[in-house]
Motif scaffolding. Structure first.
Motif, short mmCIF file in Angstrom:
data_model
loop_
_atom_site.label_atom_id
_atom_site.label_comp_id
_atom_site.label_asym_id
_atom_site.label_seq_id
_atom_site.Cartn_x
_atom_site.Cartn_y
_atom_site.Cartn_z
N GLY A 66 -50.24 -33.72 35.67
CA GLY A 66 -50.67 -33.85 34.28
C GLY A 66 -50.22 -35.11 33.57
O GLY A 66 -50.19 -35.14 32.34
N GLY A 67 -49.87 -36.16 34.31
CA GLY A 67 -49.43 -37.38 33.65
C GLY A 67 -49.15 -38.49 34.63
O GLY A 67 -49.15 -38.29 35.85
N LEU A 68 -48.87 -39.68 34.09
CA LEU A 68 -48.68 -40.87 34.90
C LEU A 68 -47.25 -41.06 35.40
O LEU A 68 -46.98 -42.01 36.13
N GLU A 69 -46.33 -40.20 35.01
CA GLU A 69 -44.91 -40.45 35.29
C GLU A 69 -44.61 -40.56 36.78
O GLU A 69 -43.89 -41.49 37.21
N THR A 88 -52.54 -39.50 24.92
CA THR A 88 -53.12 -38.73 26.02
C THR A 88 -53.39 -39.58 27.25
O THR A 88 -53.74 -39.03 28.30
N LEU A 89 -53.24 -40.88 27.15
CA LEU A 89 -53.35 -41.71 28.34
C LEU A 89 -52.09 -41.56 29.19
O LEU A 89 -52.13 -41.79 30.40
N SER A 90 -50.98 -41.17 28.58
CA SER A 90 -49.72 -41.00 29.30
C SER A 90 -49.63 -39.66 29.99
O SER A 90 -49.29 -39.59 31.17
N SER A 91 -49.95 -38.59 29.28
CA SER A 91 -49.84 -37.26 29.88
C SER A 91 -50.57 -36.24 29.02
O SER A 91 -51.04 -36.55 27.91
N VAL A 92 -50.62 -35.01 29.51
CA VAL A 92 -51.28 -33.92 28.78
C VAL A 92 -50.49 -33.51 27.56
O VAL A 92 -51.02 -32.80 26.68
N THR A 93 -49.23 -33.91 27.45
CA THR A 93 -48.43 -33.59 26.28
C THR A 93 -48.60 -34.60 25.16
O THR A 93 -48.04 -34.42 24.08
N GLY A 94 -49.34 -35.67 25.42
CA GLY A 94 -49.55 -36.69 24.40
C GLY A 94 -48.44 -37.72 24.31
O GLY A 94 -48.36 -38.47 23.34
N ARG A 95 -47.61 -37.79 25.32
CA ARG A 95 -46.52 -38.76 25.34
C ARG A 95 -46.08 -38.99 26.78
O ARG A 95 -46.43 -38.21 27.68
N LEU A 96 -45.30 -40.05 26.99
CA LEU A 96 -44.71 -40.30 28.30
C LEU A 96 -43.45 -39.46 28.42
O LEU A 96 -42.52 -39.61 27.62
N ARG A 97 -43.40 -38.58 29.40
CA ARG A 97 -42.27 -37.66 29.55
C ARG A 97 -41.12 -38.37 30.28
O ARG A 97 -41.09 -38.45 31.51
N GLY A 98 -40.18 -38.88 29.49
CA GLY A 98 -39.10 -39.70 30.03
C GLY A 98 -38.23 -39.00 31.04
O GLY A 98 -37.85 -39.56 32.07
#
Length: 318
Positions: free
Chosen positions: A246-249, A119-129
Motif C-alpha cells: 500500500g505504499g512506496l516505502e 496519496t502518491l506516497s501511500s494509502v494513508t496519505g503520507r510517507l510512513r517513516g
C-alpha cells in the motif's frame, strides 16, 4: 387535554423517521494503484498532468543543472562539451541531480494538477517513516549478501582507487542518492502506475509500462538480454511490493540501499562511469540479482502482515 386511544400506534421519534429503502453509504476500499480515482477527476486530467510533468521537469533540470554548473565554475572545475562539470564527484553529482530534479516536478503536478496530496506516497496519505525504517533492515541485509555472492560469481578484479578519490565520490553519492532513488520511485512505481489505475482496473498495464520505461532510461537499449531482464525484474518486483504494502516505502528502501551500495563500490574502484552499464550482465549475475530481489519482497511481505501495515484506503462512493 387530548386523550390517546390505547390501540393507537406510538408516535415515532424524530430520529426514527427515516425513508424506507434508502441505500446505506459505505466506504469503498481503494488499493494503491487506484488512489488517483478522485471524485473530481476528468478524462483530460491525465494528459494535462503528463504535459505539466514534462514542462516542469525540464524546468527543474535546467535550474538545478545551471546552479551546479555555476558552482563548478566558481570552484574552478571545467565543463565538458555537454556543459556538465568534469572530474570525480562533480560529474557524478550532475547525473544524480538531473534525475532528482524530477521529484519536485512529480509532487507539484500531483498536488496542483491532479488536486491530491499524499496519496502518491501511500494509502494513508503520507510517507510512513517507521515502516520505511523497518524495510531498510532487510534491504541492507539482502543487498550486502547479494553483493558478496555477486563478487564471487563475477569478481571485480580492480584495485582500490585511494581514499582521496573514494571519499569525495562516496559522500556526494550518499547525499544525493536518496533524492535520485525517490524521484524514480515516485515517478515509475507511483505516478505512472496510479495514472493507469485511474482508468483501468488491473494494475498490470501500469506495472508493465513503468517497468519497460524504467529499463530503457537505465541504458536498456544497449544492455545485454540478461541486463535488460534484470532491470525489468527489479522494476516489476518494486511495483509488486508497492501494491501489496500500500505504499512506496518498501520500494524506496531497496532502491536507496541498492543504489548506495553500487555507488560506494564503484567509487572504491573508480568505475562510476560504468555504474549504469548493463552490457556485460550475464546469466549468473541476473540470477543473483533476481533471487536477492525476490527474497527481499518475501521478507517485506511477512513483516507487513505481522505489523498490520495498511494496504488499502477508504473513500466515499463516487
Amino acid at each position: 387535554m387530548t386523550a390517546t386511544h390505547p390501540s393507537a400506534p406510538p408516535t415515532p421519534a424524530p430520529e426514527d423517521d427515516v425513508r424506507v429503502g434508502t441505500p446505506s453509504v459505505a466506504p469503498v476500499p481503494l488499493t494503491y494503484d487506484h488512489l488517483a480515482r478522485t471524485a473530481g477527476r476528468r478524462w483530460y486530467v491525465g494528459p494535462a498532468a503528463l504535459l505539466a510533468l514534462v514542462v516542469t521537469g525540464l524546468l527543474f533540470v535546467f535550474v538545478l543543472g545551471s546552479a551546479l554548473d555555476l558552482a563548478a565554475v566558481i570552484a574552478g572545475i571545467p565543463l565538458d562539451a555537454d556543459g556538465l562539470p568534469t572530474g570525480p564527484g562533480w560529474s557524478d553529482a550532475a547525473g544524480l541531480v538531473i534525475i532528482a530534479a524530477t521529484l519536485p516536478a512529480v509532487l507539484l503536478v500531483v498536488r496542483f494538477v491532479e488536486r491530491r496530496a499524499g496519496t502518491l506516497s501511500s494509502v494513508t496519505g503520507r510517507l510512513r517513516g517507521r515502516w520505511l525504517a523497518v524495510c531498510l533492515v532487510p534491504a541492507i541485509a539482502v543487498s550486502a549478501l547479494a553483493g558478496l555472492v555477486g563478487e564471487l560469481v563475477d569478481p571485480t578484479g580492480s584495485a582500490f582507487a585511494g581514499w582521496s578519490s573514494f571519499l569525495g565520490v562516496a559522500v556526494v553519492a550518499l547525499v544525493l542518492t536518496p533524492f535520485q532513488a525517490a524521484a524514480e520511485e515516485y515517478l515509475f512505481r507511483g505516478w505512472i502506475v496510479q495514472t493507469f489505475g485511474a482508468v483501468v482496473r488491473s494494475p498490470w498495464p501500469g506495472v508493465a509500462v513503468s517497468a519497460v520505461l524504467f529499463a530503457l532510461i537505465h541504458e536498456g537499449t544497449t544492455a545485454s538480454a540478461w541486463g535488460f531482464a534484470d532491470l525489468v525484474v527489479f522494476a516489476v518486483a518494486l511495483s509488486v511490493v508497492t501494491l501489496l504494502t500500500g505504499g512506496l516505502e518498501a520500494a524506496l528502501a531497496l532502491h536507496l540501499v541498492h543504489n548506495s551500495v553500487c555507488w560506494i563500490v564503484s567509487a572504491a574502484y573508480a568505475t562510476t562511469g560504468s555504474i549504469a552499464d548493463y552490457t556485460e550482465v550475464g546469466a549468473g549475475m541476473f540470477v543473483v540479482s533476481a533471487l536477492g530481489t525476490v527474497v527481499y519482497v518475501a521478507v517485506v511481505l511477512v513483516l507487513a502482515r505481522r505489523r498490520g501495515v495498511e494496504t488499502t484506503s477508504v473513500a466515499p462512493p463516487r
